[in-house]
Design a protein around this motif. Structure first.
Motif, PDB file in Angstrom:
ATOM      1  N   GLU A  13      -6.216  -0.615   5.914  1.00  0.00           N
ATOM      2  CA  GLU A  13      -6.546  -1.110   7.110  1.00  0.00           C
ATOM      3  C   GLU A  13      -5.731  -2.570   7.652  1.00  0.00           C
ATOM      4  OE1 GLU A  13     -10.587  -2.250   7.364  1.00  0.00           O
ATOM      5  OE2 GLU A  13     -11.395  -0.253   6.829  1.00  0.00           O
ATOM      6  N   VAL A  14      -5.459  -2.391   8.707  1.00  0.00           N
ATOM      7  CA  VAL A  14      -4.538  -3.634   9.319  1.00  0.00           C
ATOM      8  C   VAL A  14      -5.086  -4.871   9.186  1.00  0.00           C
ATOM      9  CG1 VAL A  14      -3.397  -4.618  11.345  1.00  0.00           C
ATOM     10  CG2 VAL A  14      -3.336  -1.956  10.930  1.00  0.00           C
ATOM     11  N   GLU A  15      -4.788  -5.914   8.386  1.00  0.00           N
ATOM     12  CA  GLU A  15      -5.304  -7.142   8.324  1.00  0.00           C
ATOM     13  C   GLU A  15      -4.210  -8.108   8.506  1.00  0.00           C
ATOM     14  OE1 GLU A  15      -7.017  -7.718   4.496  1.00  0.00           O
ATOM     15  OE2 GLU A  15      -8.559  -6.117   4.721  1.00  0.00           O
ATOM     16  N   VAL A  16      -4.847  -9.287   8.731  1.00  0.00           N
ATOM     17  CA  VAL A  16      -4.087 -10.686   9.205  1.00  0.00           C
ATOM     18  C   VAL A  16      -4.922 -11.537   8.170  1.00  0.00           C
ATOM     19  CG1 VAL A  16      -3.037 -12.440  10.413  1.00  0.00           C
ATOM     20  CG2 VAL A  16      -2.801 -10.100  11.394  1.00  0.00           C
ATOM     21  N   GLY A  36      -4.761   1.779   0.521  1.00  0.00           N
ATOM     22  CA  GLY A  36      -5.346   3.142   1.174  1.00  0.00           C
ATOM     23  C   GLY A  36      -4.374   3.416   2.010  1.00  0.00           C
ATOM     24  N   GLU A  37      -4.889   4.279   2.952  1.00  0.00           N
ATOM     25  CA  GLU A  37      -4.123   5.017   4.230  1.00  0.00           C
ATOM     26  C   GLU A  37      -3.446   3.969   4.984  1.00  0.00           C
ATOM     27  OE1 GLU A  37      -3.190   8.716   6.128  1.00  0.00           O
ATOM     28  OE2 GLU A  37      -3.821   8.147   4.146  1.00  0.00           O
ATOM     29  N   PRO A  38      -1.848   3.805   5.294  1.00  0.00           N
ATOM     30  CA  PRO A  38      -1.371   2.952   6.102  1.00  0.00           C
ATOM     31  C   PRO A  38      -1.901   2.956   7.573  1.00  0.00           C
ATOM     32  CG  PRO A  38       0.372   4.293   4.765  1.00  0.00           C
ATOM     33  CD  PRO A  38      -0.967   4.852   4.479  1.00  0.00           C
ATOM     34  N   LEU A  39      -2.030   1.910   8.010  1.00  0.00           N
ATOM     35  CA  LEU A  39      -2.643   1.685   9.551  1.00  0.00           C
ATOM     36  C   LEU A  39      -3.893   2.652   9.657  1.00  0.00           C
ATOM     37  CD1 LEU A  39       0.570   2.204  11.556  1.00  0.00           C
ATOM     38  CD2 LEU A  39      -0.174   0.249  10.415  1.00  0.00           C
ATOM     39  N   ALA A  40      -4.562   2.488   8.314  1.00  0.00           N
ATOM     40  CA  ALA A  40      -5.916   3.055   8.658  1.00  0.00           C
ATOM     41  C   ALA A  40      -6.817   2.969   9.540  1.00  0.00           C
ATOM     42  CB  ALA A  40      -6.833   2.830   7.107  1.00  0.00           C
ATOM     43  N   GLY A  41      -7.311   3.903  10.512  1.00  0.00           N
ATOM     44  CA  GLY A  41      -8.193   3.755  11.517  1.00  0.00           C
ATOM     45  C   GLY A  41      -7.533   3.539  13.067  1.00  0.00           C
ATOM     46  N   GLN A  55       2.756   9.252  12.624  1.00  0.00           N
ATOM     47  CA  GLN A  55       4.164   9.333  12.120  1.00  0.00           C
ATOM     48  C   GLN A  55       4.389   8.281  11.177  1.00  0.00           C
ATOM     49  OE1 GLN A  55       6.972   9.450  15.305  1.00  0.00           O
ATOM     50  NE2 GLN A  55       8.723   9.366  13.887  1.00  0.00           N
ATOM     51  N   VAL A  56       3.942   6.957  11.359  1.00  0.00           N
ATOM     52  CA  VAL A  56       4.393   6.134  10.401  1.00  0.00           C
ATOM     53  C   VAL A  56       3.733   6.042   9.082  1.00  0.00           C
ATOM     54  CG1 VAL A  56       3.882   3.413   9.970  1.00  0.00           C
ATOM     55  CG2 VAL A  56       4.715   4.089  12.113  1.00  0.00           C
ATOM     56  N   ARG A  57       2.468   6.855   8.955  1.00  0.00           N
ATOM     57  CA  ARG A  57       1.470   7.057   8.040  1.00  0.00           C
ATOM     58  C   ARG A  57       2.192   8.134   7.154  1.00  0.00           C
ATOM     59  NH1 ARG A  57      -3.229   5.687  10.968  1.00  0.00           N
ATOM     60  NH2 ARG A  57      -3.199   7.749  12.025  1.00  0.00           N
ATOM     61  N   VAL A 111      -3.691   1.830  -8.144  1.00  0.00           N
ATOM     62  CA  VAL A 111      -4.367   2.747  -7.640  1.00  0.00           C
ATOM     63  C   VAL A 111      -4.979   4.048  -8.527  1.00  0.00           C
ATOM     64  CG1 VAL A 111      -3.385   2.615  -5.234  1.00  0.00           C
ATOM     65  CG2 VAL A 111      -2.330   4.073  -7.044  1.00  0.00           C
ATOM     66  N   ALA A 112      -4.395   3.845  -9.682  1.00  0.00           N
ATOM     67  CA  ALA A 112      -4.643   4.747 -10.808  1.00  0.00           C
ATOM     68  C   ALA A 112      -6.114   4.279 -11.550  1.00  0.00           C
ATOM     69  CB  ALA A 112      -3.614   5.163 -11.563  1.00  0.00           C
TER      70      ALA A 112
END
Length: 529
Positions: free
Chosen positions: A8-11, A138-143, A151-153, A270-271
């Motif tokens: 998820e995108v975070e700052v 997790g998934e890049p740029l999730a949500g 495309q980025v994902r 992640v494993a």
């Protein structure tokens, strides 16, 4: 200040997350961060946020998002927030001035490139790549919505997969297969069709002395590729399969596999730790040495001996016996007798042909490389499938047929003139159990099934069996082949990979209409529930 995009995108500022606003505003921020220190034109921002459906006046909306992002950056780089980040308006567009090391995505890229620059130092490479892989949450740029985010994902998933394969290969070369075995199985669920990842996992299982699990893993990959893509494993994976079958277990690298005292680079976060070893593998992966036919041994004697040990050691386990539990005597002996009887019915082929094929094309001698799969193994698997069918174990029967088909495909590729005729009776019997009949003489059909160079019969038959179809009304193989051949477009297939599933379904559907006068319009209506 820290920006996270691999999840998820975070700052984060001073260790705490900040409120980022609406998904659209997060897309604007993500575009600027991905293109850090490079200008992004207003038109590009409009395209990234709205794609082909922008509002009538997108610029005022974007100006509002950009203004809020400026405020967010001031808040993030305040007292205790760390390195400064600012957004500037330039002639070519908007530029986010930020330290790439404060962005997980850019740090990941830098670490991967650093790992690639160390081709001769596997220890450093493994450690660097493990550090890069640990950045994934997790998934890049999730949500985030839109085609640009998708495309980025996809792009960064490919980079992650490449890094994961290189990390696993480095660990394998260092003689540390345990690290690969612990980390990779959970990740193959995310990348189920990634053959390089499966290749290094199978290598590691084999090197760690877990050959049965390695063969079982190959069977899983083979079936998955067949079901998802209608094709089989590539040459590298198939060559590894033959090596594992040979039973040789050389160390993967300079360190000893059985006595690994080196400190491995930590597996990617992640494993998770590997679970308990799976139960004994089914008949598809019995040891190759047990299938060898000694010179001078009659075919009947071989069948009785090999199928007896095969039933007791493997079929009982795959039929549901728990690991380590003693087999039920009655079931074992009954299955042993059943398999022996099936072998006598399925294998009316000359022993000399099987021996010649094994020595010339598949065996290659102990000094000329690892032995490949054998005709005997294919026969054994077809017989096992029939035994499971008679016991009502449809799932186990299908798995055995799939393995038998892939073994047959390898044999046909190695020596088509010898292996295809030897396997034709077993293939024909398996087709019969699937509800496939024929309208020409049995001898003529066996001739065609035994001629993969000049006819499509073997490829189409293997395709039907591989897909596990069971027809409620007889489907005539010769009619299916004729319809397939007359379909515009695809050429007459000589290999399993050349058979188009949609064309094959249409050919089967048309053959039932012609033969039975049905009005069936859907292929699935022909299949048994």
């Amino acid at each position: 200040m820290e920006v996270r995009l691999l999840g998820e995108v975070e700052v984060r500022s001073a260790g705490r997350p900040l409120v980022l606003g609406t998904p659209q505003q997060q897309v604007v921020l993500a575009v600027l961060v991905v293109n850090a220190r490079r200008p992004v034109a207003m038109e590009a921002l409009v395209d990234r946020v709205w794609g082909d459906d922008p509002p009538a006046s997108p610029r005022p909306v974007l100006y509002a998002h950009l203004s809020r992002i400026r405020g967010l950056l001031r808040q993030a780089t305040g007292p205790g927030g760390g390195a400064a980040a600012r957004m500037e308006r330039r002639h070519a567009g908007y530029v986010l001035e930020i330290d790439p090391e404060s962005v997980d995505l850019h740090r990941f890229r830098r670490l991967v490139e650093q790992g690639e620059d160390r081709p001769g130092d596997d220890a450093a490479r493994a450690a660097t790549l493990a550090e890069a892989l640990d950045l994934w949450r997790g998934e890049p740029l999730a949500g985030l919505p839109g085609a640009w985010a998708a495309q980025v994902r996809a792009s960064w998933h490919q980079r992650r997969l490449d890094a994961l394969v290189r990390w696993a290969q480095a660990e394998f070369r260092l003689g540390r297969p345990g690290a690969v075995i612990s980390a990779v199985p959970d990740l193959t669920a995310e990348y189920p069709l990634a053959e390089p990842l499966e290749h290094v996992l199978i290598q590691s299982l084999h090197a760690a002395g877990r050959g049965a699990e390695a063969l079982d893993r190959y069977g899983v990959v083979r079936r998955r590729l067949a079901e998802e893509l209608g094709t089989g494993p590539g040459e590298e994976l198939r060559t590894l399969y033959r090596t594992v079958l040979a039973g040789d277990r050389p160390p993967p690298g300079p360190a000893s596999v059985t006595e690994d005292r080196s400190d491995p680079a930590p597996a990617p976060a992640v494993a998770v730790a590997a679970g308990p070893a799976p139960a004994p593998v089914p008949a598809a992966v019995t040891d190759e040495a047990s299938l060898a036919v000694p010179d001078g041994t009659s075919h009947g004697a071989f069948v009785g001996a090999s199928f007896g040990s095969f039933a007791g050691a493997s079929v009982g386990a795959s039929a549901g016996a728990s690991a380590g539990a003693p087999p039920r005597a009655g079931g074992t002996f009954r299955r042993r007798a059943l398999l022996a009887a099936l072998a006598a019915a399925i294998l009316p082929v000359a022993t000399t042909a099987a021996h010649a094929l094994r020595r010339d094309e598949c065996g290659r001698g102990h000094g000329d490389g690892p032995p490949a799969v054998s005709v005997e193994r294919a026969w054994e698997l077809f017989a096992t499938a029939e035994a499971f069918d008679q016991e009502g174990k449809a799932h186990d029967a299908r798995a055995a047929v799939v393995d038998a088909v892939w073994v047959s495909e390898e044999l046909v590729e190695l020596a088509p003139d010898r292996s295809a005729p030897a396997l034709a009776p077993a293939v024909l019997r398996a087709l019969g159990r699937a509800g496939v009949d024929f309208g020409i003489s049995r001898s003529a059909l066996l001739d065609r099934l035994g001629d993969p160079v000049r006819t499509p019969y073997p490829a189409i038959s293997h395709a039907i069996l591989l897909r596990g179809w069971r027809f409620t009304a007889p489907v005539f193989l010769d009619a299916v082949v004729r319809n397939y051949e007359h379909t515009p477009g695809p050429a007459s297939p000589r290999h399993l990979a050349d058979v188009h599933t949609d064309t094959l379904k249409a050919a089967v559907l048309e053959s039932t209409r012609t033969r039975h006068g049905t009005r069936t319009t859907e292929f699935d209506q022909l299949l048994a529930p």
